[in-house]
Write an enzyme that holds these catalytic residues in place. Sequence first.
Site, mmCIF file in Angstrom:
data_model
loop_
_atom_site.group_PDB
_atom_site.id
_atom_site.type_symbol
_atom_site.label_atom_id
_atom_site.label_comp_id
_atom_site.label_asym_id
_atom_site.label_seq_id
_atom_site.Cartn_x
_atom_site.Cartn_y
_atom_site.Cartn_z
ATOM 1 N N ARG A 194 0.854 -1.178 0.000
ATOM 2 C CA ARG A 194 0.000 0.000 0.000
ATOM 3 C C ARG A 194 0.894 1.233 0.000
ATOM 4 O O ARG A 194 1.452 1.609 1.019
ATOM 5 C CB ARG A 194 -0.914 -0.024 1.234
ATOM 6 N N TYR A 250 3.839 5.451 11.229
ATOM 7 C CA TYR A 250 4.184 4.069 11.548
ATOM 8 C C TYR A 250 5.059 3.379 10.498
ATOM 9 O O TYR A 250 5.327 2.184 10.613
ATOM 10 C CB TYR A 250 2.909 3.233 11.781
ATOM 11 N N HIS A 300 -3.927 4.140 4.487
ATOM 12 C CA HIS A 300 -4.984 3.120 4.576
ATOM 13 C C HIS A 300 -6.302 3.690 4.058
ATOM 14 O O HIS A 300 -6.990 3.070 3.251
ATOM 15 C CB HIS A 300 -5.124 2.663 6.025
#
Length: 398
Positions: free
Chosen positions: A292, A305, A296
């Site tokens: 990805r 993160y 998200h």
Amino acid sequence: MAKGESKVGAARPPAPGPSDGAESRIPNADVPAGGFVQLLTPDGDHVDSVTAADGTTYSVDFTDEEYRGLYRDMVTVRRLDAEATALQRQGELGIWASLLGQEAAQVGSGRALRTQDMAFPTYREHGVLYCRGIDPIMPFGLFRGVDQGAWDPNEFKVNMYTIVIGAQTLHATGYAMGINMDGKTGTDDGEAVIAYFGDGASSQGDVNEAFIWSAVFNAPMVFFCQNNQYAISEPLERQTRIPLYQRAAGFGFPGVRVDGNDVLASYAVTRHALDRARNGEGPTLVEAYTYRMGAHTTTDDPTRYRIASEVESWKAKDPIARFRAFLGKQTLADEAFFAEVDAQANEVALNLRERVLEMPDPKPLSLFDNVYPNGSPHLDAQRDQMAQYLDSFEGSAH
């Protein structure tokens, strides 16, 4: 071994153990520990066929125009995705779940479906919907909040988007069991079902229950896991200590990992799994190993993160860039073709923007429509209460 073939998985190191960490953390690794099915390298080099560790040989047989069509598909869905993100940032969509980086997994698997097959998506399979002929405007009504999704699942053989994580795998398994009961398997023209989900959803009870039921009842199922390395903010090692595709063995059916940034391999592996299912050979778990590249959803900040160098290393494996390199090396397309595709994708995206902005706002009381087929006294009372509340505002027209 014939020229142009490669053997995948036979000579790879063992899968990581509980203390080894996940293979997605291997720096600059083009191939994860344990290998995967790959027909197209990040540099755009192509092999004619690949034989996996279980002896299955994967290949594709496309015409020149079909190769070009796959490129057109990926470029178009990426451009539509970018337009959707821009619309959300401008306040025209409530939220958007981007597919950036996952175009090859979605277009490859979407084009592998036969007309009679049924797909059960999550909320990110915009590329699959596009491949099934669904007007791109239809999912935008859902994300704009004007409807619950506008396409007919029976017409397009694609179920509605599912927001509840993993629930669609159980829906798909029940549908596939029905196909068995109707006697629509066991031949090359039989029906099969594919359920999409992510690496994070693989930890959901619904997904594991779907594995059990599909295995026990030999359902014509393909579980297509797009392992994009992260649930919303949790890396893969928080989901598993072995490669995800290996989980299938514990439920009694095959699992295979494919390079999810390789549209040709994604097509070949998915088509093989679907054909197994339609011929009565039961379920398969496909792990599409991809990334990805964006957030998200548009509510997420991935810089909190993951590190920039990881993102950059995966950009070097960009599914569209590698396929463009392949087309160039095979002299299947020239710069004029690439420019034409970009121009057409822009035109489709701008047309979509205009249509989104023209969507009428629904009447507030339409919230109560289509809840029960014959209504209910309790729902009617709620509707009347809402109508009275709306009437209290000057100039109300509900």
